[in-house]
Design a protein around this motif. Structure first.
Motif, PDB file in Angstrom:
ATOM      1  N   GLY A 115       0.835  -1.247   0.071  1.00  0.00           N
ATOM      2  CA  GLY A 115       0.043   0.083  -0.164  1.00  0.00           C
ATOM      3  C   GLY A 115       0.815   1.247  -0.018  1.00  0.00           C
ATOM      4  O   GLY A 115       0.403   2.231   0.675  1.00  0.00           O
ATOM      5  N   ALA A 116       1.841   1.170  -0.769  1.00  0.00           N
ATOM      6  CA  ALA A 116       3.019   2.088  -0.590  1.00  0.00           C
ATOM      7  C   ALA A 116       2.597   3.436  -1.699  1.00  0.00           C
ATOM      8  O   ALA A 116       3.571   4.317  -1.700  1.00  0.00           O
ATOM      9  N   SER A 117       1.609   3.116  -2.437  1.00  0.00           N
ATOM     10  CA  SER A 117       1.356   4.252  -3.559  1.00  0.00           C
ATOM     11  C   SER A 117       0.867   5.661  -2.776  1.00  0.00           C
ATOM     12  O   SER A 117       0.646   6.687  -3.610  1.00  0.00           O
ATOM     13  N   SER A 118       0.372   5.660  -1.712  1.00  0.00           N
ATOM     14  CA  SER A 118      -0.076   6.863  -1.167  1.00  0.00           C
ATOM     15  C   SER A 118      -0.257   6.781   0.402  1.00  0.00           C
ATOM     16  O   SER A 118      -0.041   5.710   0.901  1.00  0.00           O
ATOM     17  N   GLY A 119      -0.542   7.912   0.968  1.00  0.00           N
ATOM     18  CA  GLY A 119      -1.106   7.766   2.482  1.00  0.00           C
ATOM     19  C   GLY A 119      -0.032   7.282   3.490  1.00  0.00           C
ATOM     20  O   GLY A 119       1.172   7.548   3.291  1.00  0.00           O
ATOM     21  N   ILE A 120      -0.344   6.474   4.461  1.00  0.00           N
ATOM     22  CA  ILE A 120       0.412   5.984   5.232  1.00  0.00           C
ATOM     23  C   ILE A 120       1.615   5.282   4.721  1.00  0.00           C
ATOM     24  O   ILE A 120       3.031   5.266   5.355  1.00  0.00           O
ATOM     25  N   GLY A 121       1.728   4.440   3.851  1.00  0.00           N
ATOM     26  CA  GLY A 121       2.412   3.572   3.200  1.00  0.00           C
ATOM     27  C   GLY A 121       3.334   4.370   2.532  1.00  0.00           C
ATOM     28  O   GLY A 121       4.589   4.027   2.725  1.00  0.00           O
ATOM     29  N   LEU A 133      -1.926   0.585  15.792  1.00  0.00           N
ATOM     30  CA  LEU A 133      -3.124   0.905  15.776  1.00  0.00           C
ATOM     31  C   LEU A 133      -3.101   2.526  15.243  1.00  0.00           C
ATOM     32  O   LEU A 133      -3.161   3.214  16.503  1.00  0.00           O
ATOM     33  N   PRO A 134      -3.080   2.758  14.351  1.00  0.00           N
ATOM     34  CA  PRO A 134      -3.437   4.514  14.080  1.00  0.00           C
ATOM     35  C   PRO A 134      -4.781   5.013  14.521  1.00  0.00           C
ATOM     36  O   PRO A 134      -5.881   4.184  14.375  1.00  0.00           O
ATOM     37  N   GLY A 135      -4.577   6.125  14.953  1.00  0.00           N
ATOM     38  CA  GLY A 135      -5.714   7.072  15.112  1.00  0.00           C
ATOM     39  C   GLY A 135      -6.217   7.422  13.853  1.00  0.00           C
ATOM     40  O   GLY A 135      -6.431   6.787  12.828  1.00  0.00           O
ATOM     41  N   TYR A 136      -6.699   8.836  13.887  1.00  0.00           N
ATOM     42  CA  TYR A 136      -7.069   9.274  12.431  1.00  0.00           C
ATOM     43  C   TYR A 136      -5.737  10.101  11.804  1.00  0.00           C
ATOM     44  O   TYR A 136      -4.994  10.695  12.416  1.00  0.00           O
ATOM     45  N   VAL A 137      -5.611   9.426  10.694  1.00  0.00           N
ATOM     46  CA  VAL A 137      -4.558  10.028   9.910  1.00  0.00           C
ATOM     47  C   VAL A 137      -5.128  10.634   8.570  1.00  0.00           C
ATOM     48  O   VAL A 137      -5.878  10.062   7.994  1.00  0.00           O
ATOM     49  N   ASP A 138      -4.607  11.875   8.163  1.00  0.00           N
ATOM     50  CA  ASP A 138      -4.835  12.453   6.974  1.00  0.00           C
ATOM     51  C   ASP A 138      -4.442  11.742   5.642  1.00  0.00           C
ATOM     52  O   ASP A 138      -3.458  11.810   5.062  1.00  0.00           O
ATOM     53  N   THR A 139      -5.506  11.000   5.128  1.00  0.00           N
ATOM     54  CA  THR A 139      -5.332  10.364   4.221  1.00  0.00           C
ATOM     55  C   THR A 139      -6.506   9.866   3.213  1.00  0.00           C
ATOM     56  O   THR A 139      -7.525  10.430   3.509  1.00  0.00           O
ATOM     57  N   PRO A 140      -6.467   9.369   1.935  1.00  0.00           N
ATOM     58  CA  PRO A 140      -7.581   9.376   1.214  1.00  0.00           C
ATOM     59  C   PRO A 140      -8.781   8.484   1.644  1.00  0.00           C
ATOM     60  O   PRO A 140      -9.776   8.603   1.490  1.00  0.00           O
ATOM     61  N   THR A 145      -0.629  14.056  10.581  1.00  0.00           N
ATOM     62  CA  THR A 145      -0.293  14.028   9.128  1.00  0.00           C
ATOM     63  C   THR A 145       0.255  12.500   8.813  1.00  0.00           C
ATOM     64  O   THR A 145       0.898  11.809   9.789  1.00  0.00           O
ATOM     65  N   PRO A 146       0.450  12.103   7.581  1.00  0.00           N
ATOM     66  CA  PRO A 146       0.970  10.699   7.411  1.00  0.00           C
ATOM     67  C   PRO A 146       2.716  10.815   7.743  1.00  0.00           C
ATOM     68  O   PRO A 146       2.953   9.644   8.495  1.00  0.00           O
ATOM     69  N   TYR A 201       2.539  -4.119  20.706  1.00  0.00           N
ATOM     70  CA  TYR A 201       1.432  -3.316  20.344  1.00  0.00           C
ATOM     71  C   TYR A 201       1.466  -1.702  20.630  1.00  0.00           C
ATOM     72  O   TYR A 201       1.857  -1.263  21.724  1.00  0.00           O
ATOM     73  N   ARG A 202       0.947  -0.986  19.868  1.00  0.00           N
ATOM     74  CA  ARG A 202       1.039   0.640  20.002  1.00  0.00           C
ATOM     75  C   ARG A 202      -0.197   1.139  19.198  1.00  0.00           C
ATOM     76  O   ARG A 202      -0.091   1.034  18.027  1.00  0.00           O
ATOM     77  N   VAL A 203      -0.853   2.138  20.175  1.00  0.00           N
ATOM     78  CA  VAL A 203      -1.674   3.042  19.411  1.00  0.00           C
ATOM     79  C   VAL A 203      -1.074   4.350  19.098  1.00  0.00           C
ATOM     80  O   VAL A 203      -0.211   4.813  20.002  1.00  0.00           O
ATOM     81  N   ILE A 204      -1.255   4.982  18.019  1.00  0.00           N
ATOM     82  CA  ILE A 204      -0.733   6.220  17.664  1.00  0.00           C
ATOM     83  C   ILE A 204      -1.751   7.066  16.965  1.00  0.00           C
ATOM     84  O   ILE A 204      -2.400   6.738  16.311  1.00  0.00           O
ATOM     85  N   PRO A 205      -1.732   8.484  17.677  1.00  0.00           N
ATOM     86  CA  PRO A 205      -1.074   8.835  18.735  1.00  0.00           C
ATOM     87  C   PRO A 205      -1.414   8.527  20.101  1.00  0.00           C
ATOM     88  O   PRO A 205      -2.702   7.963  20.267  1.00  0.00           O
ATOM     89  N   TRP A 206      -0.813   8.421  21.227  1.00  0.00           N
ATOM     90  CA  TRP A 206      -0.864   8.003  22.463  1.00  0.00           C
ATOM     91  C   TRP A 206      -2.128   8.463  22.994  1.00  0.00           C
ATOM     92  O   TRP A 206      -3.081   7.821  23.714  1.00  0.00           O
ATOM     93  N   GLN A 207      -2.846   9.790  22.465  1.00  0.00           N
ATOM     94  CA  GLN A 207      -4.003  10.383  23.019  1.00  0.00           C
ATOM     95  C   GLN A 207      -4.921   9.508  22.620  1.00  0.00           C
ATOM     96  O   GLN A 207      -5.921   9.275  23.389  1.00  0.00           O
ATOM     97  N   MET A 208      -5.073   8.974  21.547  1.00  0.00           N
ATOM     98  CA  MET A 208      -5.999   8.276  20.878  1.00  0.00           C
ATOM     99  C   MET A 208      -5.975   6.672  21.576  1.00  0.00           C
ATOM    100  O   MET A 208      -7.209   6.209  21.831  1.00  0.00           O
ATOM    101  N   GLY A 209      -4.987   6.398  22.136  1.00  0.00           N
ATOM    102  CA  GLY A 209      -4.885   5.237  22.929  1.00  0.00           C
ATOM    103  C   GLY A 209      -5.689   5.371  24.216  1.00  0.00           C
ATOM    104  O   GLY A 209      -6.390   4.482  24.763  1.00  0.00           O
TER     105      GLY A 209
END
Length: 267
Positions: A16-22, A188-195, A209-210, A227-235
């Motif tokens: 999934g490297a063509s956009s966003g997090i990848g 475990l990402p929280g909300y990330v600005d992606t498509p 941001t990604p 195991y990690r939630v990112i960002p910690w606030q969302m955890g």
């Protein structure tokens, strides 16, 4: 910093490297000195992006695959092994997020496609590398889940279920590989600005941001965090929601806009 041409440099395999997090993860691992094996269905776009970074084929190889097609992604993994060697890090990032309504017949197909991509696709991504990593005695398999795995959200039945399954699957795999030297990391990402998130019809607290996500993810992977939630606030938010009695949780979500279904845009 470009990925080095030295084949002794560590190798990161990312789907999934063509956009966003990848794509952000690819850039972050490149800055850290890794060679790259990048996978996407839109391989032409990915190849153009890699070339724009100034990376030649010694530094970055692009593989076309659809993770929802088991033979396709397994073939990409085997091609990477033959061409670049055993990766040090494999990141199963490719995923889809589409709302569903169980009352709609077409949405059952959406659910099947979601599981094929987010769950079977992850296992198929890891499959070619488990045996060679175990034989070498090192490496990291990284599953990208979501905070949406913590509790079911209205309209998110397919996505929440698939990401909860990612957490359980990675936990099972971690136990299987515990004595092998191969780490399994669940992020475990929280909300990330992606498509995937830009069409959401509700507030997205702690939106990242990604690139910001990739920085924190890189640190977690380097630390071999299980195991990690990112960002910690969302955890923190996720733990609070998990602790709520069902009646209170249902009340909190009452009136919350549903995830858009296939073919719907922003309301």
């Amino acid at each position: 910093m470009n990925p080095p041409t030295d084949t002794a440099a560590p190798l990161a395999f990312i789907t999934g490297a063509s956009s966003g997090i990848g794509q952000a993860l690819a850039a972050r691992f490149a800055r850290a000195g890794h060679r790259l094996a990048l996978v996407a269905r839109r391989s032409e776009e990915l190849q153009a992006w890699a070339q724009a970074q100034g990376w030649d084929e010694d530094r970055c190889c692009v593989y076309r695959a659809d993770v929802a097609d088991t033979d396709s992604i397994v073939a990409a993994g085997r091609a990477c092994l033959a061409r670049q060697g055993v990766p040090d890090v494999v990141i199963a990032n490719a995923g889809i997020s589409v709302g569903m309504d169980t009352a709609e017949r077409d949405d059952l197909d959406v659910m099947a496609r979601t599981f094929a991509t987010n769950n079977l696709g992850m296992a198929a991504t890891f499959h070619p590398f488990v045996a060679p990593m175990r034989e070498r005695g090192s490496g990291a398999l990284v599953g990208i889940a979501s905070v949406a795995a913590i509790r079911g959200l209205p309209g998110h039945g397919a996505y929440c279920a698939s990401k909860a399954a990612v957490v359980s699957y990675c936990e099972s795999l971690r136990g299987e590989l515990r004595a092998s030297g191969v780490a399994v990391v669940t992020l475990l990402p929280g909300y990330v600005d992606t498509p995937l998130t830009r069409e959401n019809r509700y507030r997205m607290p702690f939106l990242m941001t990604p690139a910001a996500f990739a920085d924190q993810a890189f640190s977690a992977i380097e630390a071999r965090a299980s195991y990690r939630v990112i960002p910690w606030q969302m955890g923190v938010v996720a733990k609070l929601l998990r602790a709520l009695p069902n009646a209170w949780f249902d009340r909190v979500l009452a009136g919350r806009p549903r995830k858009h279904r296939q073919g719907e845009g922003r309301a």
